[in-house]
Structures are given as C-alpha cells and as structure tokens.
Design a protein around this motif. Structure first.
Motif, PDB file in Angstrom:
ATOM      1  N   ILE A   1      -7.090  14.559 -14.966  1.00 44.25           N
ATOM      2  CA  ILE A   1      -8.167  14.574 -13.953  1.00 44.25           C
ATOM      3  C   ILE A   1      -7.582  14.877 -12.570  1.00 44.25           C
ATOM      4  CG2 ILE A   1      -9.743  13.052 -12.649  1.00 44.25           C
ATOM      5  CD1 ILE A   1     -11.207  13.087 -15.015  1.00 44.25           C
ATOM      6  N   PHE A   2      -6.460  14.236 -12.253  1.00 43.43           N
ATOM      7  CA  PHE A   2      -5.873  14.430 -10.921  1.00 43.43           C
ATOM      8  C   PHE A   2      -5.367  15.871 -10.753  1.00 43.43           C
ATOM      9  CE2 PHE A   2      -4.781   9.660 -10.110  1.00 43.43           C
ATOM     10  CZ  PHE A   2      -6.136   9.385 -10.172  1.00 43.43           C
TER      11      PHE A   2
ATOM     12  N   GLY B   1       3.865   3.660  -7.048  1.00 45.40           N
ATOM     13  CA  GLY B   1       3.000   3.089  -8.089  1.00 45.40           C
ATOM     14  C   GLY B   1       1.908   4.040  -8.575  1.00 45.40           C
ATOM     15  N   GLY B   2       1.223   4.655  -7.630  1.00 46.03           N
ATOM     16  CA  GLY B   2       0.119   5.561  -7.978  1.00 46.03           C
ATOM     17  C   GLY B   2       0.574   6.740  -8.814  1.00 46.03           C
ATOM     18  N   PRO B   3       1.569   7.512  -8.302  1.00 49.64           N
ATOM     19  CA  PRO B   3       2.082   8.641  -9.095  1.00 49.64           C
ATOM     20  C   PRO B   3       2.675   8.205 -10.436  1.00 49.64           C
ATOM     21  CG  PRO B   3       2.749   8.844  -6.804  1.00 49.64           C
ATOM     22  CD  PRO B   3       2.118   7.502  -6.944  1.00 49.64           C
TER      23      PRO B   3
ATOM     24  N   VAL C   1      -5.615  10.270 -16.773  1.00 51.50           N
ATOM     25  CA  VAL C   1      -5.575  10.190 -15.305  1.00 51.50           C
ATOM     26  C   VAL C   1      -4.853  11.420 -14.755  1.00 51.50           C
ATOM     27  CG1 VAL C   1      -4.679   8.850 -13.346  1.00 51.50           C
ATOM     28  CG2 VAL C   1      -5.640   7.668 -15.317  1.00 51.50           C
TER      29      VAL C   1
ATOM     30  N   CYS D   1       0.838  -1.203   0.000  1.00 48.82           N
ATOM     31  CA  CYS D   1       0.000   0.000   0.000  1.00 48.82           C
ATOM     32  C   CYS D   1       0.874   1.255   0.000  1.00 48.82           C
ATOM     33  CB  CYS D   1      -0.910   0.037   1.237  1.00 48.82           C
ATOM     34  SG  CYS D   1      -2.139  -1.247   1.245  1.00 48.82           S
ATOM     35  N   TRP D   2       1.902   1.225   0.852  1.00 53.58           N
ATOM     36  CA  TRP D   2       2.838   2.349   0.926  1.00 53.58           C
ATOM     37  C   TRP D   2       3.507   2.560  -0.439  1.00 53.58           C
ATOM     38  CZ3 TRP D   2       3.829   6.143   4.324  1.00 53.58           C
ATOM     39  CH2 TRP D   2       4.990   6.891   4.139  1.00 53.58           C
TER      40      TRP D   2
ATOM     41  N   PHE E   1       2.322   1.787  -3.352  1.00 53.86           N
ATOM     42  CA  PHE E   1       1.376   2.359  -4.313  1.00 53.86           C
ATOM     43  C   PHE E   1       1.213   3.863  -4.073  1.00 53.86           C
ATOM     44  CE2 PHE E   1      -2.898   3.629  -5.669  1.00 53.86           C
ATOM     45  CZ  PHE E   1      -2.837   3.247  -7.007  1.00 53.86           C
ATOM     46  N   ALA E   2       1.115   4.233  -2.781  1.00 56.60           N
ATOM     47  CA  ALA E   2       0.918   5.648  -2.437  1.00 56.60           C
ATOM     48  C   ALA E   2       2.113   6.494  -2.853  1.00 56.60           C
ATOM     49  CB  ALA E   2       0.670   5.784  -0.938  1.00 56.60           C
ATOM     50  N   GLN E   3       3.304   5.974  -2.631  1.00 56.07           N
ATOM     51  CA  GLN E   3       4.504   6.783  -2.872  1.00 56.07           C
ATOM     52  C   GLN E   3       5.115   6.584  -4.259  1.00 56.07           C
ATOM     53  OE1 GLN E   3       5.206   9.089  -0.744  1.00 56.07           O
ATOM     54  NE2 GLN E   3       3.727   8.342   0.762  1.00 56.07           N
TER      55      GLN E   3
ATOM     56  N   LEU F   1       1.740   5.628 -12.295  1.00 51.15           N
ATOM     57  CA  LEU F   1       0.608   5.345 -13.174  1.00 51.15           C
ATOM     58  C   LEU F   1      -0.022   6.645 -13.692  1.00 51.15           C
ATOM     59  CD1 LEU F   1      -0.609   2.543 -13.852  1.00 51.15           C
ATOM     60  CD2 LEU F   1      -2.414   3.038 -12.219  1.00 51.15           C
ATOM     61  N   GLN F   2      -0.116   7.594 -12.778  1.00 49.57           N
ATOM     62  CA  GLN F   2      -0.702   8.899 -13.123  1.00 49.57           C
ATOM     63  C   GLN F   2       0.071   9.555 -14.273  1.00 49.57           C
ATOM     64  OE1 GLN F   2      -0.949  11.582  -9.761  1.00 49.57           O
ATOM     65  NE2 GLN F   2      -1.199  13.356 -11.091  1.00 49.57           N
TER      66      GLN F   2
END
Lengths: 586, 107
Positions: B39-40, B25-27, B36, B18-19, B21-23, B29-30
């Motif tokens: 929108i973000f 993976g998520g950014p 994406v 989870c950490w 993804f937050a730090q 992907l963005q």
C-alpha cells in the motif's frame, strides 16, 4: 436556570443586534465571508478567459471525442486532459497565494528540508526524477500510438465489431495507465529550490492580524492575543512538519492528529504557557474554518455518481448515523449525547471534517471532539490497509473494482485513505471510491444542519425542561452554521451557473479557483490552529473521564461494523442488481 | 525544579519516540508486513496524499468526478444527471433525518 447568590437566575435567550460584532459565531461568519469574497474578486474577473480556453479545447477535440458511445475514445481523454489544465488558480495572484500560504514541505530524514531546499539539492532531485520521467514519457508515446491504431481499426469497422471495440478499449486503458504514470513522474521533475521561512513568518503575522480584528470586536485584549498567537502558530507549523514527514504521510497520520498530540504533550508535561492562553481559541478558529468549508459543499456534485451511488452515500450514511446514535443512547448508554453525535458523524460521514462540523453544531466539549477524532484516525489507518486486502482475498475478480471501491468509499473515514486504498486495487476502484467519498463529504452540510436543529430544539429543551419559542430557538442556534449553509448555497449556485455556460467552467472557477486557490489555502491552517488549541487546553484526566468503560470505542466499533455490512449490501444491490447496465459503463 | 526537569524530560523522551518511529520503527514495520509495504509503495509511486481529510485536498477526487461523469454521460445518458431515482435517494435521505428528528430517544 442557575442559582446565583441564593437567587434563581433564569437563563432566557435575548437577541441583541450588538451580537453581530460581539459574538464569536458572527465573527467566524464575517471573517470566513471576507476570505470567500476576496477569492471571488481575485478569480471571477478571469471567467471569460477560462471560458475561451475551454471553448478552444472543445473546438479541437469535441468532434472526434464523441464519435462513438461504445467506449471512451483517445480524443475524449485528450479533451478531458485539456479541460483539466484550465484552472483559475494558475493566474499570477493564485500562484503567489499558494506560495504565501504553503505548508512546510515533505521531508524524510532532514527536517530542515521541510522549510528550505538548496539549489544543488533541488537540481539533484530533479535530475533523478527526469530519468524516470523520460522513461515514462517514452512508454506513454508508445502506448498512445498503439491506442490510436486500435481505435482506427475499430472505427474502420464502424465501431460495430465487438472484438475490435474491446481491443481498442483495452489499448486505450493501457495508454491511460501510462499517461497517469507519466503525469506523476512529471510532477516530481518540478522540483525547485525553496525557502519557506520568510513566508511562514509573514503568514503567521497575517493570521495574527486577521484574527485580532475579531478579538478586538469581541472586546478581548489584542496585544495579549498577538503574543499568544506566536506560540499557537508555532505549534501548528510543527504539526505540519510532523505530518509531512514521509513515514507519517504513508501511515496517514495527518496534521489534526499531530496538532492535538503536540498540544496535549505540551499541556500535560511542561504546561501551556499562561501568556499563550489568550490565543488558545478553539471555537473561533474552528468556526471560521467551517464557514470556509461550507463553500466546498457543492450540491451539483451529488448528481455525478448517478443513481446507484446516491443510495450508497446518501441513504446508508444517515441510516447508519441514526441507528448508531440510537444504539449509543439506548444500549451503550453514552453519558454524553454530544459525544455520541460526534462519533456517529465521524464514523458514518467522513471522519475529521464531519466530526468538527458536528461537534461545533451540537456544542460538544473539546475533549469529546478529541476522542472522536482520535478514534477516527486510528481506525482510518487500519481500514486503509485491511480493507483492500480483504477485497483482494475474498471478492470475485469482476467485482473487486466497483463493489470494492464503493464499499471503501462509503466506509473509510478520511478521503486520503480512501484514495490510497482505492489506488491499491486499481484506477477504477480509486475513481469509484473517491466519488462516493466526495458525495458523502457534501452530506456534511445536511448532517451539520440536522444536528444543530436537533440539539437546539430537542436536546437542549429536554435538558432545561422548558418549552422554547421560535425566538429562543434562533437565540440558541449556532449562527456559524448559517454562514456554513449560506456559503454552500451561494457557491453551489455559482458552480451551476458557470457550468451552464460551458462544461468545465465550474471546475475551473470554483473547484480550481475560489476553493483551491483561496478558501482551501486558509481552511487547513485554521483547523490546525483549532486542534492545537484543543490540545493545549486538554488535560489527560479530563479526557480519560470521557472514555470510562470504553463506551466511545464500543460505539465506534459497533457503528462501523454496521456501516460495513449495510454499505456492502446496498452497494451490491444498487450496482449489480438494480443498475447493472450503469455499472457496466464505469 | 525537579518536577520541571522531569516534565521536560518526558516531553523530550516522547518527541524522541516519535522521531524513532519516523526514522526506524515505521519503515521497519512497513518492511515486515507485506500488505503495508504494498500500500505504501502505491502511495509513494502515485504521489497520493494519504493524510487528506476532505475531497478537495486530493487531485484524484477531481479526476474521479470527470471519469465517472464521462462514463455515465457516454454509456447511459438516461441514467446520468438529475434522474428520478437520484431525486428519490435525496428525498430518502431527508426523510430518514426527519424520522430521526421526530423519534430519536431523548433519554
């Protein structure tokens, strides 16, 4: 009927007055009402002061605001802005309550920032934001001057020159865009140092004692509940910390998802501690939260969008609900009617809130609510990104804002995602989408009542194979729904009463008083506690059983596809065929 | 004891994911998916609470309400407020639910 030691025991409903202080449903009503009454006592005495402020705003701007009906004048917007600032929750007690019940703050890479921010860090953030704000402020000043000049030119022509009117309207729109940017930038300059830890401990203690009252009334062990509550509240705080991480906020992964996730992660790995179990009270927290939710179901809101919107929000939604439910029973052959109903509500009405209300009204299992909420959250994140892209790529330019906004408002489950997708298309799309969603939110009350009635008088009767009389229906009916409906009716009446005194007083006293300044501060926490409880009591294997054959997914996807088609069709017919002159004014 | 350690290991591993993804993976992907990212950016710039579940949780609902109400009051006062078609819409909703109550399948 159940068999017990060889004897047939008939499960006959019987009303006893002691239920009023022994049953969970009634405690949910009493505790919910206690919060709402406290809110009324705190804020209602300030109605006179709020009314005076609104009158002062009208005296200052009203004459100039309504000089023409050709477009919204600068003074019209200034009047709205002045009225918007009149809020009951801005009294000292309201500010203290907000601080006391505050959730962990937004953070990006350092989780400590969710709880505390030093003076130096706050100053640094503020300085950074101030530079942007000053720039935005200057741009707004310039845009306002241009709007006033254009409006004066239109006025000089008696507001009858179409070209000058259009020019003024355009200049005013540009000023509003600049104004919006300035207010967002200003909000970011209000950074203050904080230390939330003390407040969170105080809040945990207050909630523990608050729910312990009902626990005592229901004859359960209070010390065991208090001990367990420390754990449940701790996981709830952790869920808010995760939800307020910047990336998670962008992806729309909110506290409900995190609360279920953390709860399930704990229960399926290291196990939920036995001493925490007495506080794992899903129904108790959820029903109390739902009574508070009832106060927000304000029926006057549905007249806002007018004629065209009501068909999109209040005719399409029940149609989709009923057709999807039928499809689930007849074609997909859902093994559980309750799971079917809960999925229908979260998919057609408004996601998590509707799923909670429906699941509680039809007495669905916790795993069924988890599945329905999970499906909704996944598809909400996808639709928030895909729908604006599809609208941009395929809709004619002149229909992107209103038709696109109505389409997204009627179909994307969660309000936050609707706002984000709408804002991407433009301010008008955001406003249409948010309004349609708001009216759909009001429908929760109607749907919850319908589901409670249908399951009590039809489904449960079919399941037991016996006809039931009115007393049996009363016995079986989920009582908290009554609290939910009463709260909705009472607050709708107050809202209308305040607005009848002066336009905007309902907003100041109810929306931005008792609701935002009281019930909303607690409701989010109560739902979070209930989702943590769901997770802590859910086993992956049990959850898997409900997903056999992927039926819930098939039901959601089919229902949502039907929802997308019907909403688009009805929105087009209503906004562009039946009421085009109404659409032109938005 | 081993099972206990394994359970804690799984818990910590999932939290680490989870950490991540937050730090990361998520950014990541963005940045890879332009839609994406756009929108973000809007969410961040306009400070929208994309996590909100109910209309009262976002300020934009109240702004929208005033905007739409003002537009209708000003432009088409005859079609604003409690009109006949609006009442028809509400009655249609109640009628549909009544039909559902009567005829929804019980099997």
């Amino acid at each position: 009927m159940v068999e017990k030691n060889g004897e047939i025991v008939k499960d006959v409903g019987k009303w006893e007055w002691s239920e009023l202080w022994k049953k969970e449903d009634w405690w949910a009503i009493w505790l919910g009402f206690a919060i709402l009454i406290a809110g009324m006592l705190i804020y209602f005495p300030h109605a006179g002061k709020m009314k005076s402020k609104l009158e002062a705003a009208e005296a200052k701007y009203a004459d100039k605001a309504y000089r023409t009906d050709k477009f919204k004048t600068v003074a019209w917007y200034q009047l709205q802005d002045a009225k918007k600032k009149v809020t009951a929750k801005s009294i000292p007690a309201g500010k203290w309550l907000k601080k006391f019940t505050s959730k962990p703050h937004k953070w990006s890479s350092n989780p400590i920032n969710a709880f505390m921010l030093s003076k130096e860090a706050a100053e640094a953030k503020k300085a950074k934001a101030m530079a942007k704000y000053e720039k935005a402020k200057a741009a707004e000043k310039e845009a306002l001057a241009a709007a006033i000049v254009a409006e004066e030119a239109a006025e000089a022509a008696g507001f009858s020159d179409v070209a000058l009117n259009a020019k003024a309207k355009n200049a005013i729109t540009k000023w509003r865009d600049a104004h919006l940017a300035t207010s967002k930038a200003k909000k970011k300059t209000k950074v203050r140092p904080y230390n939330q830890i003390g407040y969170l401990i105080g809040l945990g203690v207050a909630f523990a004692l608050f729910f312990a009252i009902g626990t005592k009334g229901m004859g359960k062990s209070v010390p065991k509940f208090l001990l367990g509550f420390i754990f449940v509240f701790g996981v709830a705080v952790l869920s808010y910390v995760a939800a307020n991480q910047a990336t998670m906020k962008h992806y729309g992964i909110g506290y409900a998802a995190w609360a279920i996730f953390f709860g399930m992660l704990i229960s399926n790995t290291v196990g939920t501690p036995k001493w925490a179990m007495p506080a794992v009270q899903t129904e108790y927290y959820i029903k109390t939260g739902l009574v508070l939710l009832g106060a927000k179901i304000l029926f006057e809101k549905i007249v806002v969008i007018g004629t065209a919107g009501i068909f999109v929000a209040w005719v399409v939604t029940p149609t989709v609900w009923l057709v999807t439910y039928w499809f689930g029973q007849k074609i997909v052959k859902m093994p559980s009617k309750r799971l079917n109903a809960t999925i229908c509500s979260d998919m057609s009405v408004c996601g998590v809130s509707a799923a909670i209300a429906t699941a509680a009204a039809c007495k669905a299992k916790k795993e069924e609510l988890t599945l329905a909420v999970g499906l909704s959250l996944v598809f909400t994140s996808i639709m928030m990104i895909v729908m604006p892209a599809v609208i941009k790529a395929t809709f004619p330019v002149d229909k992107q804002l209103i038709l696109g906004g109505a389409w997204m408002g009627g179909t994307i489950d969660a309000t936050g995602a609707v706002a984000a997708a709408g804002a991407f298309l433009g301010e008008k799309a955001l406003y249409v989408a948010a309004t349609i969603k708001m009216i759909q939110n009001v429908l929760i009350g109607v749907i919850a009542f319908f589901v409670a009635l249908y399951f009590t008088t039809k489904v449960e009767v079919a399941e037991t194979g016996e006809k039931v009389g009115p007393m049996e229906i009363w016995y079986r009916f989920p009582k908290f729904v009554l609290g939910f409906i009463v709260a909705s009716i009472v607050f709708s009446l107050f809202y209308t009463y305040f607005n009848s005194q002066i336009d905007g007083l309902g907003y100041s006293m109810i929306d931005k008083g008792t609701i935002k300044g009281m019930s909303d501060l607690f409701r989010g926490w109560f739902f979070c506690l209930s989702f943590v409880s769901i997770g802590l009591a859910t086993n992956f294997r049990e959850l898997k059983e409900h997903f056999v054959g992927g039926k819930p997914l098939i039901l959601y996807v089919t229902g949502q596809s039907f929802n997308l088609c019907l909403t688009l069709l009805v929105a087009y017919i209503m906004f562009y065929v039946v009421f085009p002159e109404l659409t032109a004014t938005i | 004891m081993r099972a206990r350690l394994r359970a804690w290991g799984v818990l910590l591993f999932v939290l680490a994911l989870c950490w991540g993804f937050a730090q990361g993976g998520g950014p990541w992907l963005q940045k890879r998916i332009p839609m994406v990212d756009r929108i973000f950016t809007v969410i961040e710039e306009q400070d929208i609470n994309a996590n909100a579940y109910f209309y009262t949780e976002i300020e934009e609902s109240y702004q929208a309400e005033r905007y739409i109400q003002g537009s209708l009051d000003l432009g088409v006062p005859g079609e604003a407020g409690l009109t006949l078609p609006l009442a028809v819409g509400i009655l249609a909703c109640v009628g549909l639910l009544w039909l559902g109550y009567r005829y929804l399948p019980m099997d």
